[in-house]
Structures are given as C-alpha cells and as structure tokens.
Design an enzyme around this catalytic site. Structure first.
Site, PDB file in Angstrom:
ATOM      1  N   GLU A 172       0.824  -1.226   0.000  1.00 19.77           N
ATOM      2  CA  GLU A 172       0.000   0.000   0.000  1.00 19.77           C
ATOM      3  C   GLU A 172       0.855   1.273   0.000  1.00 19.77           C
ATOM      4  OE1 GLU A 172      -3.012  -0.191   3.097  1.00 19.77           O
ATOM      5  OE2 GLU A 172      -4.099  -1.750   2.008  1.00 19.77           O
ATOM      6  N   GLU A 291      -5.545  -8.311  -0.473  1.00 19.18           N
ATOM      7  CA  GLU A 291      -6.240  -7.983   0.779  1.00 19.18           C
ATOM      8  C   GLU A 291      -7.694  -7.690   0.433  1.00 19.18           C
ATOM      9  OE1 GLU A 291      -4.697  -5.129   3.607  1.00 19.18           O
ATOM     10  OE2 GLU A 291      -2.635  -5.675   3.107  1.00 19.18           O
TER      11      GLU A 291
HETATM   12  O1  AHR Z   1      -5.287  -5.998   6.854  1.00 21.59           O
HETATM   13  C1  AHR Z   1      -5.167  -4.879   7.686  1.00 21.59           C
HETATM   14  C2  AHR Z   1      -4.406  -3.734   7.030  1.00 21.59           C
HETATM   15  O2  AHR Z   1      -5.176  -3.191   6.002  1.00 21.59           O
HETATM   16  C3  AHR Z   1      -3.093  -4.065   6.378  1.00 21.59           C
HETATM   17  O3  AHR Z   1      -2.035  -4.057   7.264  1.00 21.59           O
HETATM   18  C4  AHR Z   1      -2.931  -2.961   5.386  1.00 21.59           C
HETATM   19  O4  AHR Z   1      -2.176  -3.338   4.258  1.00 21.59           O
HETATM   20  C5  AHR Z   1      -4.344  -2.534   5.048  1.00 21.59           C
HETATM   21  O5  AHR Z   1      -4.502  -1.171   5.148  1.00 21.59           O
END
Ligand code: AHR
Length: 502
Positions: A172, A291
């Site tokens: 990210e 994610e």
């Molecule tokens: O999954 C929780 C968090 O969400 C992770 O650490 C991050 O990559 C995202 O913002």
C-alpha cells in the site's frame, strides 16, 4: 421471483488459479501471538503452534499465505526475526502502535506454513528500507548456499532454501498511513529497480507491484497507470486491496457493494491492457487481490490502541471484527466476483486468517472457533477450483445511489478439474422473496445433486462465538436436476452451494 440462468460447457471464463483462495497473516494484533502461536496452549506443538488453528486452516486448504504485512512490513527489519530468540530485539511497531517481540520470524513462519500446508507469499519493506534489504532477504530465503546470507540461514538451522515464488514489492505505498509513503513515480522507480535486482538474482520468482489500497484513493487509477509505466515488463501482478463495511446499516446497499469491486477490477484490467498496448508488450500482468474482507465492526474499539492511548502493548486484541450473517452473504458475493473475474484476478488473499478481521478466532488458553464467514470461504476454496463458467443470468435487479441493476441473484459456477463436479455458489440478496431458480445445463452430462449446503433463516446480525455456532450451514432441500435443468428455491437472504455430479 424467478431467475433463469444458462450454463454452457463451452462458455468459460478461465481456469482458476488455486491461489485465488489465499489468505494473509500479519504481525498485527493477535494474528501471530495467541493466534497461530501460543506456546503452552493445550494444543500447541513443540514449536508453540496451535494445532486446533492448523486443523481449521487445513479444512479450508489455504493455498498461499501473505506475510509479514501489511502496514507492518513498511518499517520491519526481517533480520530482527532470525537467530537465537533470546537475542532478538523488541521493536516498537509504528503501523499499529504496538511492541513486536520478534519471537516469530521467517524460520518460524516457514515451519508454520509447512504445517498448515500453505505456500508463503513474502513482502519486502519498500517503506523505511529498499532494494538492498529486499535482495538480502531474497538471498537468505531462496539461495542454496555459498553466500553470506544463505550461509547465515544455514547457521540459523535451515539447510535447504525455502524457494519462495511469490514476492510483494512493499505494501500500500499510496497510503498516507504507510511508513515511507511514496508518490506513484517515486514508487514506480523504486519498485522497478528492486524488481530488476531481485530478478537478476532469481529468474523464477513472481513479483507483485502495489496498486491502489482502495478505489477510494484520490490517486486511483492514475496510480496504477504510472506504476505500471515504470514496472510493466518486470512484474507479474499488480496488487489491489478493498475492504467492505455497513456503517449505515443498510443491507441492500451493503450487498450491492460487490459491484464496486467489479468496477475496480474491470478498471484496473483496462489499465493493464492499455499499458500493454502502449508498450507493444507480449508480457501479461494479472491482478493479485491480496487484501479483501469486511472490516468495520472493530473500528471504534481499536481507536484507543491505534491512537497510542494504551502505550505500546504486545499483541493486543486489534481489528477483532465479530462477523454477522449479513457479512456471510457479503463474503459469498465477493468470492463470486473473484470467480467471475478469474481471467484477470489470479491471486486473492482474504485479510486476514486468524483473529485479525478473520474467519478463525482464538481464545487465549481456550478454543479456536469459526466465524460465520468461514463457510463461504471454505466452500469456495474446496469446490471452486477448476474452470469458471460464464453464466447468462436473467433476474430482477435493484439500484442504489452507487450501483445500477444489481441482480438479486448473485451466482458463479465452477467445473472441478478434480472430480468433474459442477458447483454453483449462490446468494439471494432479496430481503423477503425466494428466488425460483431455473438453471439450464447445456453440454453437461451432470444428472444429480451431490451436495447442497445452505445458510439461511438467520437474523442479519446473528453471530458465532467461542461457545456457540449459531450461523452454520445445513443441508439444502429440494434442489433437483431433470432434463438438463437444475431447479431450486433459493431462500431470501441466503447463501447456498449446490454441487452436481454425473
Ligand atoms: O489488513 C489490515 C491492514 O489493512 C493491512 O495491514 C494494510 O495493508 C491494510 O490497510
């Protein structure tokens, strides 16, 4: 309400990459400490790994697990987690305002991954660190021996390299919350140079470059375009993330949000195509949706820890969303979207696997238990491997202020390459009407229902807990196949999986 669906053997989307059903373990909250690792727990083995958790993970059959972050990786020194445990430093983790004891590092995680039957997907730190750390980590993990880092691995007790294929180039990097956030151009350059160095070392690895952390980012989708301009030929996947919430408690809107996911994927697939054309390239880049999940129930309770009010606790209960039945339906819809986009989305990671926005929860010193969202994930992973079919769906729909014509029936289909079974994953989004499903099977010889699982009839806010599993699947009733037609009555607000055999 009626729905007419046609499945044709020749109308296929793609062969599904099994890694579509991957997951994620971050050094965050209780994912690692008192999640997968709890020495002294009644089920812990000699390494401290909870076998009750491993059993639940094995049932799902998680093909790949991303590690060690997430936001955590952007200020992580992987070297802190190697060598004798008593010599490892405690660090203050800036991402989650907690203390990291480094009891678990790459050796321990690799041991756990082997036990859990999952492949590792490792992220390098491109936030506070960069190219040099990435190449050292790769050499430590993948080089057979005869070099500084590989020999150190051997000295630390691991003779053979782990041969990890999948590597994420940071996490990210577009997010202002990220340690070492970069502009798209800054990140594109760093990612390109890091990818070049990593590939020079090991030609067989697959590299994932960061896309947007959400379609809500102001830099989306220009971010992807710029980053791919720099990196297109050197990477294999672009990573996307998306989390869903129902803060406004409007279930119709909530369940329509999977259409935002469809748009997100379609947009980035178009950016990939455009970049490929601009570069006159023969190389293909796919999406790693590494994610995704529902994340909102725990937002309020996490504020004190995240704000630093509680100091720097070790493994506090962070992001412990307790999911309800509405979330079960939502996870079913998200997985359907991935199956329908399996031509471009090759990797998916449910974030996360244990305790932190997770399908599996643990009580410290007590049992491990399944959230309601465990089940759609379990079924997709178990029965959603094979060829995804391009279904023609006719059904009534509804609109929201952000999505038009959202069909009440959400459905995907996969023909298994293992046993030939034909599986339909179905969600009825209607609040109070059943859907009479009339599904025409063209070119298939499947004649009987071999498995029928349904989750229905629960209050939308019904939840599971350590002592009671209220929201669990039952056997479905009344589905049948006659004259090349599957018919079934799909209850309002329900998740259903129907498998057909020959
Ligand atoms: O999954 C929780 C968090 O969400 C992770 O650490 C991050 O990559 C995202 O913002």
């Amino acid at each position: 309400m009626r729905a007419n669906v046609t499945a044709h053997k020749d109308y296929v989307i793609a062969k599904i990459d099994p890694r579509l059903y991957g997951s994620f373990i971050e050094h965050l909250g209780r994912a690692v400490y008192s999640g997968i690792y709890e020495p002294g727990h009644a089920t812990a083995d000699e390494h401290g790994f909870r076998q009750d958790v491993i059993e639940l993970i094995k049932d799902i059959d998680v093909p790949v697990t991303r590690y060690p972050g997430g936001n955590f990786v952007s200020a992580y020194n992987w070297e802190d987690g190697i060598g004798p445990k008593e010599d490892r430093p405690t660090r203050l983790d800036l991402a989650w305002h907690t203390s990291e004891s480094n009891e678990i590092g790459i050796h321990e995680f690799a041991e756990w991954a082997e036990q859990a039957g999952t492949e590792m997907m490792l992220a390098v730190n491109l936030g506070s660190r960069g190219l040099d750390e990435a190449r050292a980590f790769l050499e430590y993990v993948n080089h057979p021996g005869g070099s500084y880092w590989s020999d150190l691995r051997k000295k630390n007790g691991r003779e053979e390299p782990w041969d990890v294929k999948l590597w994420c180039l940071g996490n990210e990097m577009d997010g202002p919350w990220q340690i070492g956030q970069k502009t798209a151009a800054e990140y594109g350059r760093v990612a390109f140079e890091t990818a070049k160095a990593m590939r020079a070392f090991d030609k067989n690895i697959e590299l994932v470059v960061c896309g947007s952390s959400s379609p809500k980012m102001a830099t989306y989708p220009e971010w992807e375009s710029t980053v791919l301009d720099y990196t297109y030929e050197t990477v294999d996947y672009i990573s996307l993330h998306m989390y869903f919430d129902d803060h406004e408690k409007n279930t119709a809107n909530y369940l329509a949000k999977a259409s935002l996911l469809d748009n997100y994927i379609d947009t980035i697939a178009a950016v990939i195509k455009t970049t490929k054309a601009k570069k006159r390239s023969n190389h293909d880049v796919y999406i790693s949706f590494d994610e995704w999940n529902v994340w909102y129930h725990s937002n309020e309770q996490d504020k004190k820890i995240l704000g630093g009010n509680d100091g720097w606790p070790h493994a506090p209960a962070l992001l412990e969303d307790i999911y309800d039945f509405a979330d079960t339906l939502q996870v079913g819809c998200i997985l359907n979207s991935f199956i329908r986009h399996s031509d471009v989305v090759k990797i998916g990671c449910l974030a996360q696997l244990v305790n932190v926005i997770a399908p599996i929860m643990t009580v410290k010193g007590g049992p491990a238990w399944r959230q309601s969202t465990y089940y759609p994930y379990l079924y997709a992973s178990q029965y959603g491997r094979g060829t995804a079919l391009n279904l023609a769906v006719q059904c009534e729909s509804y609109s929201t202020d952000f999505a038009k014509d959202v069909p009440y029936l959400d459905v995907s289909a996969v023909e298994s390459d293992k046993d030939g079974g034909l599986t339909f994953f179905i969600v009825n989004r209607h609040p109070d009407e059943s859907i009479e499903l009339d599904l025409s099977l063209q070119g298939f010889t499947h004649q009987k229902v071999i498995m029928d699982k349904v989750m229905s009839g629960h209050a939308l806010d019904a939840k599971n807990g350590p002592d009671a599993e209220q929201v669990a699947p039952k056997d479905g009733q009344g589905a049948s196949v006659t004259q090349q037609k599957l018919t079934a009555s799909i209850a309002p607000m329900s998740y259903r999986m129907i498998r057909l055999g020959v």
